[in-house]
Design a protein around this motif. Structure first.
Motif, PDB file in Angstrom:
ATOM      1  N   GLN A   1      35.778  22.072  26.031  1.00 31.06           N
ATOM      2  CA  GLN A   1      37.065  22.060  26.393  1.00 31.06           C
ATOM      3  C   GLN A   1      38.383  21.787  25.147  1.00 31.06           C
ATOM      4  OE1 GLN A   1      37.553  18.604  29.184  1.00 31.06           O
ATOM      5  NE2 GLN A   1      34.945  18.636  29.388  1.00 31.06           N
ATOM      6  N   THR A   2      39.489  22.277  25.535  1.00 26.39           N
ATOM      7  CA  THR A   2      40.614  22.199  24.449  1.00 26.39           C
ATOM      8  C   THR A   2      41.673  21.427  24.328  1.00 26.39           C
ATOM      9  OG1 THR A   2      41.699  24.034  25.443  1.00 26.39           O
ATOM     10  CG2 THR A   2      39.837  24.673  23.813  1.00 26.39           C
ATOM     11  N   SER A   3      41.581  20.304  25.689  1.00 27.53           N
ATOM     12  CA  SER A   3      42.934  19.449  25.914  1.00 27.53           C
ATOM     13  C   SER A   3      42.372  18.242  26.246  1.00 27.53           C
ATOM     14  CB  SER A   3      43.782  20.400  26.844  1.00 27.53           C
ATOM     15  OG  SER A   3      43.473  20.532  27.937  1.00 27.53           O
ATOM     16  N   SER A   4      43.237  17.389  26.011  1.00 27.53           N
ATOM     17  CA  SER A   4      42.734  16.066  26.541  1.00 27.53           C
ATOM     18  C   SER A   4      42.952  15.885  28.142  1.00 27.53           C
ATOM     19  CB  SER A   4      44.063  15.196  26.079  1.00 27.53           C
ATOM     20  OG  SER A   4      45.236  15.293  26.553  1.00 27.53           O
ATOM     21  N   SER A   5      42.049  14.901  28.890  1.00 23.99           N
ATOM     22  CA  SER A   5      41.833  14.771  30.126  1.00 23.99           C
ATOM     23  C   SER A   5      42.242  13.152  30.395  1.00 23.99           C
ATOM     24  CB  SER A   5      40.790  15.306  30.600  1.00 23.99           C
ATOM     25  OG  SER A   5      40.489  16.736  30.320  1.00 23.99           O
ATOM     26  N   THR A   6      42.278  13.154  31.823  1.00 26.90           N
ATOM     27  CA  THR A   6      42.307  11.693  32.250  1.00 26.90           C
ATOM     28  C   THR A   6      41.004  11.697  33.322  1.00 26.90           C
ATOM     29  OG1 THR A   6      44.574  11.392  32.290  1.00 26.90           O
ATOM     30  CG2 THR A   6      43.289   9.958  34.057  1.00 26.90           C
ATOM     31  N   ILE A   7      40.077  10.599  32.806  1.00 25.31           N
ATOM     32  CA  ILE A   7      38.796  10.698  33.497  1.00 25.31           C
ATOM     33  C   ILE A   7      38.673   9.301  34.307  1.00 25.31           C
ATOM     34  CG2 ILE A   7      36.348  10.753  33.232  1.00 25.31           C
ATOM     35  CD1 ILE A   7      36.375  12.803  30.980  1.00 25.31           C
ATOM     36  N   THR A   8      38.096   9.525  35.337  1.00 23.30           N
ATOM     37  CA  THR A   8      37.585   8.221  35.883  1.00 23.30           C
ATOM     38  C   THR A   8      36.159   8.458  36.187  1.00 23.30           C
ATOM     39  OG1 THR A   8      39.815   8.005  37.334  1.00 23.30           O
ATOM     40  CG2 THR A   8      37.714   6.829  38.185  1.00 23.30           C
ATOM     41  N   ALA A   9      35.383   7.343  35.672  1.00 17.36           N
ATOM     42  CA  ALA A   9      33.777   7.562  36.077  1.00 17.36           C
ATOM     43  C   ALA A   9      33.181   6.053  36.449  1.00 17.36           C
ATOM     44  CB  ALA A   9      33.445   7.784  34.409  1.00 17.36           C
TER      45      ALA A   9
ATOM     46  N   GLY B   1      41.803  11.409  25.072  1.00 16.88           N
ATOM     47  CA  GLY B   1      42.232  11.899  23.572  1.00 16.88           C
ATOM     48  C   GLY B   1      42.250  13.502  23.324  1.00 16.88           C
ATOM     49  N   ASN B   2      42.872  13.727  22.545  1.00 18.81           N
ATOM     50  CA  ASN B   2      42.696  15.243  22.060  1.00 18.81           C
ATOM     51  C   ASN B   2      41.453  15.868  21.288  1.00 18.81           C
ATOM     52  OD1 ASN B   2      45.245  16.042  23.096  1.00 18.81           O
ATOM     53  ND2 ASN B   2      46.202  15.055  21.396  1.00 18.81           N
ATOM     54  N   PRO B   3      40.714  16.805  21.797  1.00 18.61           N
ATOM     55  CA  PRO B   3      39.751  17.414  21.260  1.00 18.61           C
ATOM     56  C   PRO B   3      40.048  17.953  19.892  1.00 18.61           C
ATOM     57  CG  PRO B   3      39.957  18.700  23.080  1.00 18.61           C
ATOM     58  CD  PRO B   3      41.124  17.641  23.236  1.00 18.61           C
ATOM     59  N   THR B   4      39.149  18.260  19.013  1.00 23.59           N
ATOM     60  CA  THR B   4      39.521  18.937  17.731  1.00 23.59           C
ATOM     61  C   THR B   4      38.960  20.301  17.950  1.00 23.59           C
ATOM     62  OG1 THR B   4      39.199  16.845  16.309  1.00 23.59           O
ATOM     63  CG2 THR B   4      38.718  19.061  15.375  1.00 23.59           C
ATOM     64  N   GLY B   5      39.819  21.253  18.350  1.00 25.06           N
ATOM     65  CA  GLY B   5      39.183  22.604  18.624  1.00 25.06           C
ATOM     66  C   GLY B   5      38.573  22.532  20.217  1.00 25.06           C
TER      67      GLY B   5
ATOM     68  N   TYR C   1      29.259   4.464  25.151  1.00 23.56           N
ATOM     69  CA  TYR C   1      29.877   5.434  24.312  1.00 23.56           C
ATOM     70  C   TYR C   1      30.609   6.417  25.294  1.00 23.56           C
ATOM     71  CZ  TYR C   1      26.107   3.616  21.306  1.00 23.56           C
ATOM     72  OH  TYR C   1      25.254   2.871  20.631  1.00 23.56           O
ATOM     73  N   ARG C   2      31.769   6.855  24.689  1.00 21.89           N
ATOM     74  CA  ARG C   2      32.283   7.907  25.177  1.00 21.89           C
ATOM     75  C   ARG C   2      33.258   8.540  24.074  1.00 21.89           C
ATOM     76  NH1 ARG C   2      35.859   3.736  28.780  1.00 21.89           N
ATOM     77  NH2 ARG C   2      37.526   3.519  27.467  1.00 21.89           N
ATOM     78  N   GLY C   3      33.313  10.070  24.483  1.00 16.53           N
ATOM     79  CA  GLY C   3      33.976  10.562  23.291  1.00 16.53           C
ATOM     80  C   GLY C   3      33.727  12.140  23.061  1.00 16.53           C
ATOM     81  N   TRP C   4      34.492  12.900  22.303  1.00 12.32           N
ATOM     82  CA  TRP C   4      34.101  14.371  22.114  1.00 12.32           C
ATOM     83  C   TRP C   4      32.802  14.529  21.050  1.00 12.32           C
ATOM     84  CZ3 TRP C   4      36.404  17.422  25.384  1.00 12.32           C
ATOM     85  CH2 TRP C   4      37.731  16.645  26.163  1.00 12.32           C
ATOM     86  N   LEU C   5      32.331  15.598  21.251  1.00 12.46           N
ATOM     87  CA  LEU C   5      31.137  16.238  20.273  1.00 12.46           C
ATOM     88  C   LEU C   5      31.600  17.744  20.177  1.00 12.46           C
ATOM     89  CD1 LEU C   5      27.898  14.399  20.917  1.00 12.46           C
ATOM     90  CD2 LEU C   5      29.427  13.808  19.278  1.00 12.46           C
ATOM     91  N   SER C   6      31.587  18.247  19.083  1.00 10.68           N
ATOM     92  CA  SER C   6      31.530  19.635  18.787  1.00 10.68           C
ATOM     93  C   SER C   6      30.283  20.435  19.119  1.00 10.68           C
ATOM     94  CB  SER C   6      31.853  19.984  17.398  1.00 10.68           C
ATOM     95  OG  SER C   6      33.263  19.463  17.066  1.00 10.68           O
TER      96      SER C   6
END
Length: 233
Positions: free
Chosen positions: A224-232, A165-169, A127-132
């Motif tokens: 965070q408030t903006s999208s990023s490029t991540i290497t993991a 991708g872009n976070p929501t808030g 899994y990977r993604g944004w959580l509020s």
């Protein structure tokens, strides 16, 4: 003339082709999230007689062991299941050789032929993604939220490079995968080393199939408030 031809030409035995068989299953074979209930898999084995005798019997096998009928119930897929069929057949007919003479050299005897194999494979999602809100991750309150993140079937620690991708808030980024794989040695965010900017825990959650899986979970310490490029990896 016919007698002369038989005398002067060398007899070449006919070619005999043995039977073949193939197997299919419904639902289709492939990778499924561990714990998936496949229900009753129904198999169909075809028989291509070619120069063998008529089909006499069909047997089905799972991981090398015979089972009755042509169906198999899987209530929870937790280990690799490989299926194949065996078709028994009678003796085939003799054919004419190149001289038009009945020639049984190489005739297909009664026997059996195995089909191809098909497999059902349990895999762990990652899994990977944004959580509020990440306050419940360490205490077990975020299982549903983690399961709702975008996911894939490649259960290893090498995510490579990807965009968030872009976070929501203002949101926190989460990376989670099966705990049997090594810890991440590197997280870079927009080119900057960021492993220290992530909290890390290992804990068990119930996946979407209700099956308990142990995950290694990395989640950003700061919103965070903006999208990023991540290497993991």
């Amino acid at each position: 003339d016919e007698a002369f031809q038989i005398i002067t030409q060398r007899a070449i035995p006919p070619t005999y082709l043995p039977p073949t068989s193939t197997i299919t299953g419904l639902p289709s074979p492939g990778s499924y999230e561990i714990g998936t209930s496949l229900g009753t898999i129904v198999f169909n084995a075809t028989f291509n007689q070619r120069d063998g005798g008529a089909e006499t019997n069909t047997s089905y096998f799972v991981n090398g062991s015979n089972f009755a009928g042509n169906s198999f119930t899987v209530n929870s897929l937790t280990s690799n299941l490989t299926f194949n069929a065996s078709k028994s057949y009678g003796q085939g007919a003799c054919k004419n050789n190149n001289l038009g003479v009945l020639d049984c050299t190489g005739r297909i005897q009664a026997g059996s032929v195995n089909s191809n194999s098909i497999s059902y494979l349990p895999v762990y999602r990652r899994y990977r993604g944004w959580l509020s809100d990440t306050t419940g991750i360490s205490t077990g309150g975020q299982d549903i939220a983690i399961r709702s993140l975008p996911l894939d079937f490649v259960a290893n620690a090498n995510f490579g490079t990807f965009g968030t991708g872009n976070p929501t808030g203002t949101q926190f980024y989460v990376i989670a995968y099966f705990s049997n794989y090594p810890n991440l040695s590197n997280i870079t965010q927009n080119g900057f080393p960021s492993l220290g900017a992530y909290n890390f825990i290992t804990r068990t959650i119930n996946n979407a199939q209700g099956f308990p899986v142990s995950l290694k979970i990395y989640y950003s310490k700061n919103g965070q408030t903006s999208s990023s490029t991540i290497t993991a990896n």
